[in-house]
Design an enzyme around this catalytic site. Structure first.
Site, PDB file in Angstrom:
ATOM      1  N   HIS A 136       0.832  -1.205   0.000  1.00 48.80           N
ATOM      2  CA  HIS A 136       0.000   0.000   0.000  1.00 48.80           C
ATOM      3  C   HIS A 136       0.872   1.263   0.000  1.00 48.80           C
ATOM      4  CE1 HIS A 136      -3.641   2.374   1.047  1.00 48.80           C
ATOM      5  NE2 HIS A 136      -2.758   3.136   1.661  1.00 48.80           N
ATOM      6  N   GLU A 137       1.875   1.296   0.871  1.00 50.49           N
ATOM      7  CA  GLU A 137       2.723   2.488   0.965  1.00 50.49           C
ATOM      8  C   GLU A 137       3.571   2.690  -0.284  1.00 50.49           C
ATOM      9  OE1 GLU A 137       2.587   4.967   3.281  1.00 50.49           O
ATOM     10  OE2 GLU A 137       0.810   3.790   3.683  1.00 50.49           O
ATOM     11  N   HIS A 140       1.474   4.235  -2.997  1.00 44.32           N
ATOM     12  CA  HIS A 140       1.337   5.702  -2.918  1.00 44.32           C
ATOM     13  C   HIS A 140       2.530   6.372  -3.606  1.00 44.32           C
ATOM     14  CE1 HIS A 140      -2.219   6.506  -0.571  1.00 44.32           C
ATOM     15  NE2 HIS A 140      -1.805   5.835   0.490  1.00 44.32           N
ATOM     16  N   GLU A 198      -6.475   6.605  -1.756  1.00 42.32           N
ATOM     17  CA  GLU A 198      -6.444   5.433  -0.878  1.00 42.32           C
ATOM     18  C   GLU A 198      -6.868   4.186  -1.642  1.00 42.32           C
ATOM     19  OE1 GLU A 198      -5.451   4.813   2.513  1.00 42.32           O
ATOM     20  OE2 GLU A 198      -4.391   6.449   1.585  1.00 42.32           O
TER      21      GLU A 198
END
Ligand SMILES: [Zn+2]
Length: 274
Positions: A136-137, A140, A198
């Protein structure tokens, strides 16, 4: 300065730097500040962060962060190479560190500079949970969400970079930088990512974890644990910038099959659940 002037400046800067198609989302994104300016600042900030925090080395957990981080970065590079974007991450200098801090937090700065706080490990719970957060990070960072968080006036303030003026590493720029990228230590100064960012990071993150050999549904379990934790901890930076919700969990559940299919394209036959 009038809004019109700011907007036209933004347009000029955007035109000067140009649009690129994001290889993960297929969307056109505007690189408002080029990597050649952002990455040196990112690397400097990362080194500064590491030198002023307690980095854990040589433990089972610190090794897990490095191993899983490496698997996720390899997954990103394999995906990009297979989709005609080889060289997309050539300026990346991947780094994965575990830092002693009870805060429930983890982040990835531009260029692949990752930090996990020890406080997030109980929620991550296992390797698949760490892979979900890592994916997820990293997503981003790959989707340049940090840059897209800037407002018109902030872009204008940094717009000097379009004229090749170096992005000065002064306190004011550092503060802005930390806000865009969500890496600061002050909860009040944090900007939450937008819901669409997100969602995008969840989607890309699932693909990355599946290619790395982890079960995508483990991400749904992770966000359930995040949701539980948000009841007790009011000062979690991660949860204030990445709020958990039932919508997020049901989206992830719906996308899991596609993510697994993507993983199989890269030869993954079993997906680790823990
Ligand atoms: Zn996020």
């Amino acid at each position: 300065m009038k809004i019109k002037t700011i907007l036209s400046l933004v347009a000029i800067i955007a035109f000067a730097i140009g649009c690129t198609t994001n290889p993960f989302t297929g969307k056109k994104t505007i690189a408002l500040v080029p990597n050649s300016q952002i990455l040196p600042m990112s690397y400097q900030q990362y080194d500064e962060f590491l030198s002023t925090n307690k980095v854990i080395t040589g433990t089972v957990d610190s090794k897990r962060i490095k191993d899983i981080g490496q698997k996720i970065s390899v997954a990103a590079e394999r995906y990009l190479n297979a989709n005609g974007y080889s060289g997309y991450l050539k300026d990346y200098a991947w780094d994965y560190n575990l830092v002693q801090d009870d805060a429930i937090n983890a982040w990835c700065m531009p260029g692949g500079k990752i930090v996990f706080y020890t406080g997030i490990l109980p929620i991550a719970k296992n390797d698949a949970g760490i892979a979900a957060i890592m994916g997820h990070e990293v997503a981003h960072a790959l989707a340049n969400h940090g840059q897209q968080r800037m407002s018109a006036s902030q872009v204008q303030a940094l717009g000097a970079v379009a004229g090749n003026v170096a992005l000065a590493n002064n306190a004011e720029n550092q503060e802005m930088f930390n806000q865009y990228y969500g890496v600061g230590s002050n909860v009040l100064g944090m900007l939450p990512f937008s819901r669409s960012h997100e969602s995008e990071a969840d989607n890309i993150g699932l693909t990355l974890m599946a290619i790395a050999g982890y079960e995508p549904l483990a991400a749904a379990d992770l966000w359930r644990r995040m949701k539980e934790a948000s009841g007790g901890s009011s000062t979690s930076e991660f949860l204030s910038t990445h709020p958990s919700s039932d919508t997020r969990i049901s989206n992830i559940t719906a996308w899991a099959d596609d993510a697994r299919a993507e993983g199989r394209k890269f030869g993954v036959t079993t997906f680790k659940k823990e």
